[in-house]
Enzyme design. Structure first.
Site, mmCIF file in Angstrom:
data_model
loop_
_atom_site.group_PDB
_atom_site.id
_atom_site.type_symbol
_atom_site.label_atom_id
_atom_site.label_comp_id
_atom_site.label_asym_id
_atom_site.label_seq_id
_atom_site.Cartn_x
_atom_site.Cartn_y
_atom_site.Cartn_z
ATOM 1 C CB THR A 298 -4.588 0.959 6.723
ATOM 2 O OG1 THR A 298 -4.395 1.931 6.643
ATOM 3 C CG2 THR A 298 -4.277 -0.486 5.872
ATOM 4 C CE LYS B 37 -0.336 1.111 4.953
ATOM 5 N NZ LYS B 37 -1.472 1.304 6.524
#
Length: 332
Positions: free
Chosen positions: A247, A213
């Protein structure tokens, strides 16, 4: 001074007791950050919480008084340092009061280490808040620190007093073993959680995957890639904390796009800030499991949320610390 103390039933007798009782010379105190967890710890230790007065002056200043004799005692103070900042001040005042009352040893039991994400100088002219908090706890008079799942393991090095770093993994593993996960994959939502995820995968006899990410801005996460095979398998996302849940929710969607069967998520510390509860409700995650290291207020709870207690784990660690036994044996 104004009004009656805002103590949170800090001296109620527990009704269900753990085998054995605490040895003489052992006192357990609590601030107001998480009185429920303190009560759970006292129940497992089979002792009453020490009577403490915590009140406010008219201007909001905190007043602390320990209402029992603790001279020469081994004192354990339970207090997380999550926002508001008054929780930190309560902890410091409790430590100072215990030191001035001639406690023999003071252990700061900090289930959640607030400000732990500010652990380095990654921008010009910023504070290293995690180190500052460690300095303040030591200066106040703590002789030892007991915590669970620090954001980074190296935070232990910020203290010059002994630190016992506990893991909530056994609590979560027991929970997920009962789920009969199908060919489980433990997924780290970022590279920083890979070590934690590896430990979970070993205990659950599963495999490991890692989310690649990036963060274009603070509290904003974008999933770039998933490293590992998740198709047709049950996935468990693991992390140390959930803040705004950006997230976790994005990671869960990425796993579903890649064909994951079911997605679960767990994290030790449930900050659940801002839109977190709604994001997790709207996500494809079937269940979000957290611990009570931080008190989850009613308005932040949602249907998919399951809260497990770390009270027994902390009680055992406190008992072992008091009797000078190895705390690491809890995880053998």
């Amino acid at each position: 001074m104004t009004s009656a103390p805002v103590t949170t039933a800090l001296s109620e007798q527990s009704d269900s007791l753990m085998e054995g009782s605490a040895a003489p010379g052992f006192k357990l105190l609590s601030g107001t950050a998480n009185a429920g967890l303190a009560q759970e710890i006292s129940r497992h230790l089979a002792i009453d919480l020490c009577k403490v007065t915590l009140s406010r002056f008219a201007d909001g200043e905190i007043f602390v008084r320990i209402d029992e004799n603790i001279r020469g005692q081994d004192v354990f103070i339970v207090q997380s340092t999550n926002p508001p900042a008054e929780n930190v001040m309560e902890l410091l005042l409790l430590i100072d009061a215990a030191r001035r009352a001639s406690a023999a040893r003071i252990t700061c039991v900090m289930p959640y280490y607030g400000y732990s994400r500010q652990d380095r100088k990654d921008q010009p002219r910023v504070a290293i808040a995690a180190k500052l908090l460690a300095n303040m706890i030591e200066t106040a008079g703590a002789d030892r620190v007991l915590g669970i799942d620090f954001h980074q393991h190296q935070l232990q090095g910020f203290f010059d007093v002994p630190v016992d770093h506990l893991y909530a993994a056994p609590v979560f593993v027991n929970h997920y073993r009962k789920k009969n996960l199908k060919d489980p994959v433990v997924v780290a939502p970022d590279a920083g959680a890979a070590k934690m995820a590896r430990g979970f995968s070993r205990r659950l006899n599963g495999s490991l995957a890692i989310i690649d990410k990036r963060r274009p801005a603070a509290n904003v996460a974008e999933v770039v890639n998933v490293v590992g095979d998740v198709k047709g398998r049950d996935c468990l996302l693991v992390d140390d904390m959930i803040d705004t849940a950006g997230t976790l929710s994005e990671a869960a969607r990425a796993l579903k796009r890649l064909g994951a069967e079911r997605v679960f998520a767990c994290a030790t510390h449930a900050l659940l800030s801002g839109p977190a509860s709604q994001r997790l409700t709207d996500s494809p995650i079937e269940e979000v499991t957290v611990t009570d290291s931080i008190q989850v207020r009613p308005e932040r709870r949602f249907e998919k949320l399951a809260v497990l207690s770390v009270g027994e784990l902390l009680a055992k660690a406190i008992r072992f610390t008091h009797s000078e036994q190895s705390v690491s044996s809890l995880f053998d």
